[in-house]
Write a protein that holds these residues in place. Structure first.
Motif, PDB file in Angstrom:
ATOM      1  N   PHE A  66       4.402  -9.063   4.201  1.00 52.01           N
ATOM      2  CA  PHE A  66       3.444  -9.433   5.246  1.00 52.01           C
ATOM      3  C   PHE A  66       3.319  -8.327   6.289  1.00 52.01           C
ATOM      4  O   PHE A  66       2.205  -7.959   6.682  1.00 52.01           O
ATOM      5  CB  PHE A  66       3.901 -10.735   5.911  1.00 52.01           C
ATOM      6  N   LEU A  83       1.520  -5.267   4.701  1.00 51.71           N
ATOM      7  CA  LEU A  83       0.102  -5.497   4.415  1.00 51.71           C
ATOM      8  C   LEU A  83      -0.724  -5.623   5.693  1.00 51.71           C
ATOM      9  O   LEU A  83      -1.858  -5.142   5.762  1.00 51.71           O
ATOM     10  CB  LEU A  83      -0.051  -6.762   3.568  1.00 51.71           C
ATOM     11  N   LYS A  84      -0.174  -6.242   6.707  1.00 51.74           N
ATOM     12  CA  LYS A  84      -0.956  -6.543   7.914  1.00 51.74           C
ATOM     13  C   LYS A  84      -0.831  -5.494   9.015  1.00 51.74           C
ATOM     14  O   LYS A  84      -1.781  -5.242   9.761  1.00 51.74           O
ATOM     15  CB  LYS A  84      -0.545  -7.912   8.467  1.00 51.74           C
ATOM     16  N   TYR A  85       0.348  -4.853   9.121  1.00 55.43           N
ATOM     17  CA  TYR A  85       0.595  -4.025  10.295  1.00 55.43           C
ATOM     18  C   TYR A  85       0.808  -2.537  10.007  1.00 55.43           C
ATOM     19  O   TYR A  85       1.137  -1.790  10.917  1.00 55.43           O
ATOM     20  CB  TYR A  85       1.813  -4.558  11.055  1.00 55.43           C
ATOM     21  N   GLY A 125      -1.037  -0.746   4.330  1.00 59.70           N
ATOM     22  CA  GLY A 125      -1.510  -2.090   4.031  1.00 59.70           C
ATOM     23  C   GLY A 125      -2.995  -2.245   4.302  1.00 59.70           C
ATOM     24  O   GLY A 125      -3.736  -2.819   3.493  1.00 59.70           O
ATOM     25  N   ARG A 126      -3.437  -1.731   5.438  1.00 62.83           N
ATOM     26  CA  ARG A 126      -4.865  -1.826   5.769  1.00 62.83           C
ATOM     27  C   ARG A 126      -5.721  -1.034   4.791  1.00 62.83           C
ATOM     28  O   ARG A 126      -6.864  -1.403   4.508  1.00 62.83           O
ATOM     29  CB  ARG A 126      -5.100  -1.345   7.206  1.00 62.83           C
ATOM     30  N   TYR A 177      -6.930  -3.030   1.755  1.00 62.93           N
ATOM     31  CA  TYR A 177      -8.144  -3.811   1.985  1.00 62.93           C
ATOM     32  C   TYR A 177      -9.388  -2.930   1.927  1.00 62.93           C
ATOM     33  O   TYR A 177     -10.412  -3.317   1.347  1.00 62.93           O
ATOM     34  CB  TYR A 177      -8.082  -4.502   3.348  1.00 62.93           C
ATOM     35  N   THR A 194      -6.885 -15.040  -2.327  1.00 65.43           N
ATOM     36  CA  THR A 194      -7.070 -13.622  -2.640  1.00 65.43           C
ATOM     37  C   THR A 194      -8.208 -13.478  -3.641  1.00 65.43           C
ATOM     38  O   THR A 194      -8.205 -14.146  -4.673  1.00 65.43           O
ATOM     39  CB  THR A 194      -5.789 -13.007  -3.224  1.00 65.43           C
ATOM     40  N   LYS A 232      -9.993  -8.831  -0.026  1.00 62.80           N
ATOM     41  CA  LYS A 232      -9.696 -10.062   0.696  1.00 62.80           C
ATOM     42  C   LYS A 232      -8.440 -10.702   0.119  1.00 62.80           C
ATOM     43  O   LYS A 232      -8.273 -10.790  -1.094  1.00 62.80           O
ATOM     44  CB  LYS A 232     -10.865 -11.040   0.564  1.00 62.80           C
ATOM     45  N   ARG A 263      -4.369 -12.892   1.460  1.00 67.02           N
ATOM     46  CA  ARG A 263      -3.302 -13.091   2.445  1.00 67.02           C
ATOM     47  C   ARG A 263      -2.058 -13.567   1.705  1.00 67.02           C
ATOM     48  O   ARG A 263      -2.155 -14.400   0.794  1.00 67.02           O
ATOM     49  CB  ARG A 263      -3.719 -14.090   3.523  1.00 67.02           C
TER      50      ARG A 263
END
Length: 314
Positions: free
Chosen positions: A179, A182-184, A188-189, A192, A258, A264, A266
């Motif tokens: 997490f 992928l998010k921070y 990770g960005r 996407y 997903t 897209k 999570r």
């Protein structure tokens, strides 16, 4: 203004949908089979979904980047065979686990490298790895199970930390790390952005080639972790282990939101997707439904999940 408001409402309902499905399943099964809600059964369900849920982490990265990996089930089996063979032959626990994870990560790196450098679709590359990894398993084991393992190996798949099974602890750690990455993180960005529009990502300076290879390494690595847990749970190396796990992992990701078209997804949704599939399987077991019918139901779930994802994408 109305369009923005409508978009926010749709996102909210999409997020709530998976919780509603989960709640309905729990209510229905608890009415049909009251034993479903007993603490022992709940712990059993969560422990059973750890394999698919952990593989789902890596699969989420791959799907978000707009690709697919069909080899994770075979890589899972190969990792389990490597760790059990090393332990049987006298290697230490740490060395055995590292060799298994290294092998799984190498398989992921090969998948990613062939895909980006030879420009072969990921579907074809990973289908090839599915057969290669499974073939290696059958060759090095001669199709026989690996036994004669030290009792300490049982802890990974069967042990507890207080009341919590060790596989659940491992899964939780993997999800927290996944997490955060992928998010921070920039990496990770970039997953996407690659899945959303690969050409735009490339033009904006995203190292697409390197990141795609890293994504496949992550997918192989998580499959390796799952393989070690699975072999510990069975306390043996099984050449047939991991069959069908690639489809279960894809289904968990798609049920969790997903998209198979990329851009897209999570991780919390992936976990809930795996949990929903685990609850359905557990419910069918409690109702004494044969495994043959369970396969039919699981296949229908996969088709429906992917179909709904395609409808939402159009």
């Amino acid at each position: 203004m109305e369009k923005v408001r409508s978009s926010k409402i749709n996102v909210s309902w999409n997020d709530m949908g998976i919780f509603i499905i989960l709640a309905l399943l729990i209510v229905i099964l608890s009415v049909i089979r009251p034993v479903f809600l007993t603490p022992d059964n709940i712990i059993n369900v969560i422990r059973q979904v750890t394999i698919v849920a952990i593989i789902g982490i890596g699969m989420s990265f791959v799907l978000i980047s707009g690709e697919i990996d069909l080899s994770v089930g075979s890589i899972c089996a190969l990792s389990g065979i490597i760790v059990t063979m090393c332990l049987r032959d006298g290697f230490g626990m740490t060395v055995s686990i590292l060799l298994a994870l290294g092998t799984a990560s190498l398989c992921g790196a090969i998948n990613g490298s062939i895909h980006v450098f030879a420009k072969i679709p990921s579907f074809i590359v990973t289908m090839g790895m599915l057969n290669v990894a499974r073939g290696i398993v059958l060759v090095i084991t001669n199709s026989y199970s690996i036994t004669g393992l030290p009792d300490s190996f049982k802890v990974i798949g069967r042990g507890y930390v207080g009341p919590i099974p060790v596989p659940v602890v491992i899964m939780a750690v993997c999800y927290v790390i996944g997490f955060v990455v992928l998010k921070y993180t920039k990496f990770g960005r970039s997953a996407y952005s690659i899945g959303g529009n690969i050409e735009a990502a490339r033009l904006s300076g995203v190292p697409v080639v390197k990141n795609k290879i890293l994504i496949y390494i992550i997918c192989g690595f998580t499959a390796g972790i799952a393989g070690i847990i699975l072999s510990s749970r069975m306390f043996s190396g099984q050449p047939s282990a991991g069959n069908g796990l690639e489809l279960d992992a894809i289904a968990a990701c798609v049920i969790g939101g997903t998209s198979t078209t990329g851009g897209k997804g999570r991780l919390w949704g992936t976990f809930l997707g795996a949990l929903i599939m685990g609850i359905i399987t557990n419910g069918m077991n409690l109702m004494n439904i044969s495994t043959n019918w369970q396969l039919i139901v699981q296949g229908m779930i996969i088709v429906i999940a992917v179909g709904l994802d395609r409808i939402k994408s159009n």
